[in-house]
Motif scaffolding. Sequence first.
Motif, PDB file in Angstrom:
ATOM      1  N   ALA A 158       6.760  42.240  47.109  1.00 29.05           N
ATOM      2  CA  ALA A 158       6.233  42.836  45.882  1.00 29.05           C
ATOM      3  C   ALA A 158       6.904  42.222  44.658  1.00 29.05           C
ATOM      4  O   ALA A 158       6.236  41.924  43.650  1.00 29.05           O
ATOM      5  N   LEU A 159       8.211  42.007  44.730  1.00 30.08           N
ATOM      6  CA  LEU A 159       8.918  41.371  43.618  1.00 30.08           C
ATOM      7  C   LEU A 159       8.453  39.931  43.428  1.00 30.08           C
ATOM      8  O   LEU A 159       8.247  39.474  42.303  1.00 30.08           O
ATOM      9  N   ALA A 160       8.254  39.220  44.528  1.00 32.38           N
ATOM     10  CA  ALA A 160       7.775  37.832  44.448  1.00 32.38           C
ATOM     11  C   ALA A 160       6.372  37.776  43.854  1.00 32.38           C
ATOM     12  O   ALA A 160       6.082  36.927  43.005  1.00 32.38           O
ATOM     13  N   ALA A 161       5.507  38.679  44.282  1.00 32.56           N
ATOM     14  CA  ALA A 161       4.144  38.701  43.742  1.00 32.56           C
ATOM     15  C   ALA A 161       4.145  39.025  42.260  1.00 32.56           C
ATOM     16  O   ALA A 161       3.370  38.453  41.486  1.00 32.56           O
ATOM     17  N   SER A 162       5.024  39.920  41.840  1.00 28.25           N
ATOM     18  CA  SER A 162       5.082  40.244  40.417  1.00 28.25           C
ATOM     19  C   SER A 162       5.615  39.074  39.596  1.00 28.25           C
ATOM     20  O   SER A 162       5.179  38.863  38.464  1.00 28.25           O
ATOM     21  N   MET A 163       6.538  38.312  40.152  1.00 25.27           N
ATOM     22  CA  MET A 163       7.038  37.137  39.431  1.00 25.27           C
ATOM     23  C   MET A 163       5.955  36.075  39.294  1.00 25.27           C
ATOM     24  O   MET A 163       5.804  35.464  38.229  1.00 25.27           O
ATOM     25  N   ILE A 164       5.177  35.867  40.356  1.00 25.98           N
ATOM     26  CA  ILE A 164       4.086  34.897  40.287  1.00 25.98           C
ATOM     27  C   ILE A 164       3.010  35.392  39.317  1.00 25.98           C
ATOM     28  O   ILE A 164       2.464  34.615  38.529  1.00 25.98           O
ATOM     29  N   GLY A 165       2.724  36.686  39.351  1.00 24.00           N
ATOM     30  CA  GLY A 165       1.764  37.249  38.402  1.00 24.00           C
ATOM     31  C   GLY A 165       2.232  37.125  36.967  1.00 24.00           C
ATOM     32  O   GLY A 165       1.446  36.810  36.056  1.00 24.00           O
ATOM     33  N   LEU A 166       3.525  37.343  36.739  1.00 24.72           N
ATOM     34  CA  LEU A 166       4.072  37.193  35.388  1.00 24.72           C
ATOM     35  C   LEU A 166       4.006  35.739  34.931  1.00 24.72           C
ATOM     36  O   LEU A 166       3.776  35.461  33.752  1.00 24.72           O
ATOM     37  N   ALA A 167       4.183  34.814  35.864  1.00 27.56           N
ATOM     38  CA  ALA A 167       4.055  33.389  35.517  1.00 27.56           C
ATOM     39  C   ALA A 167       2.625  33.071  35.096  1.00 27.56           C
ATOM     40  O   ALA A 167       2.415  32.340  34.111  1.00 27.56           O
ATOM     41  N   LEU A 168       1.653  33.622  35.800  1.00 28.36           N
ATOM     42  CA  LEU A 168       0.255  33.397  35.420  1.00 28.36           C
ATOM     43  C   LEU A 168      -0.060  34.032  34.071  1.00 28.36           C
ATOM     44  O   LEU A 168      -0.765  33.443  33.244  1.00 28.36           O
ATOM     45  N   LEU A 169       0.469  35.231  33.847  1.00 28.33           N
ATOM     46  CA  LEU A 169       0.269  35.875  32.552  1.00 28.33           C
ATOM     47  C   LEU A 169       0.922  35.079  31.430  1.00 28.33           C
ATOM     48  O   LEU A 169       0.370  34.976  30.333  1.00 28.33           O
ATOM     49  N   ARG A 170       2.078  34.533  31.698  1.00 26.88           N
ATOM     50  CA  ARG A 170       2.785  33.744  30.678  1.00 26.88           C
ATOM     51  C   ARG A 170       1.974  32.513  30.303  1.00 26.88           C
ATOM     52  O   ARG A 170       1.980  32.083  29.153  1.00 26.88           O
ATOM     53  N   MET A 171       1.271  31.940  31.276  1.00 24.62           N
ATOM     54  CA  MET A 171       0.455  30.762  30.986  1.00 24.62           C
ATOM     55  C   MET A 171      -0.799  31.112  30.195  1.00 24.62           C
ATOM     56  O   MET A 171      -1.252  30.328  29.372  1.00 24.62           O
ATOM     57  N   CYS A 172      -1.370  32.292  30.442  1.00 29.02           N
ATOM     58  CA  CYS A 172      -2.686  32.626  29.879  1.00 29.02           C
ATOM     59  C   CYS A 172      -2.623  33.419  28.580  1.00 29.02           C
ATOM     60  O   CYS A 172      -3.468  33.216  27.711  1.00 29.02           O
ATOM     61  N   LEU A 173      -1.675  34.325  28.457  1.00 30.65           N
ATOM     62  CA  LEU A 173      -1.641  35.206  27.292  1.00 30.65           C
ATOM     63  C   LEU A 173      -1.020  34.520  26.087  1.00 30.65           C
ATOM     64  O   LEU A 173      -0.217  33.597  26.224  1.00 30.65           O
ATOM     65  N   ASP A 180       8.837  28.375  31.315  1.00 28.51           N
ATOM     66  CA  ASP A 180       8.926  29.757  31.779  1.00 28.51           C
ATOM     67  C   ASP A 180       8.003  29.994  32.963  1.00 28.51           C
ATOM     68  O   ASP A 180       8.388  30.625  33.949  1.00 28.51           O
ATOM     69  N   SER A 181       6.788  29.496  32.868  1.00 31.81           N
ATOM     70  CA  SER A 181       5.820  29.683  33.957  1.00 31.81           C
ATOM     71  C   SER A 181       6.281  28.984  35.228  1.00 31.81           C
ATOM     72  O   SER A 181       6.167  29.529  36.330  1.00 31.81           O
TER      73      SER A 181
END
Length: 90
Positions: free
Chosen positions: A37-52, A66-67
């Motif tokens: 769950a922590l790994a998935a949230s880090m990957i999700g945050l990386a995707l958000l960092r790239m898009c937002l 950062d991503s």
Amino acid sequence: MGEKRVPAPALYGVMSVWIGIVVVLAFTAGPVLATRALAASMIGLALLRMCLPTGIVPDIRGRWWDSFTLAAFGIALASLSSWAAMIRVD
């Protein structure tokens, strides 16, 4: 780097609650699920960092750096998560 380097206090609250959820998962569902769950949230945050846009997700160095680091550490955690429940060797 963005003009607004410090994120909104609500983001700190959301991140603190998520870390609390991961800790509760570690004690209730097991360390493997919590690590994934922590790994998935880090990957999700990386995707958000790239898009937002800049300022919504905390930025440290730059969008790509950062991503990359979030995704790399998330993938490393995900690949090592199956070893999270290893038995103790005394």
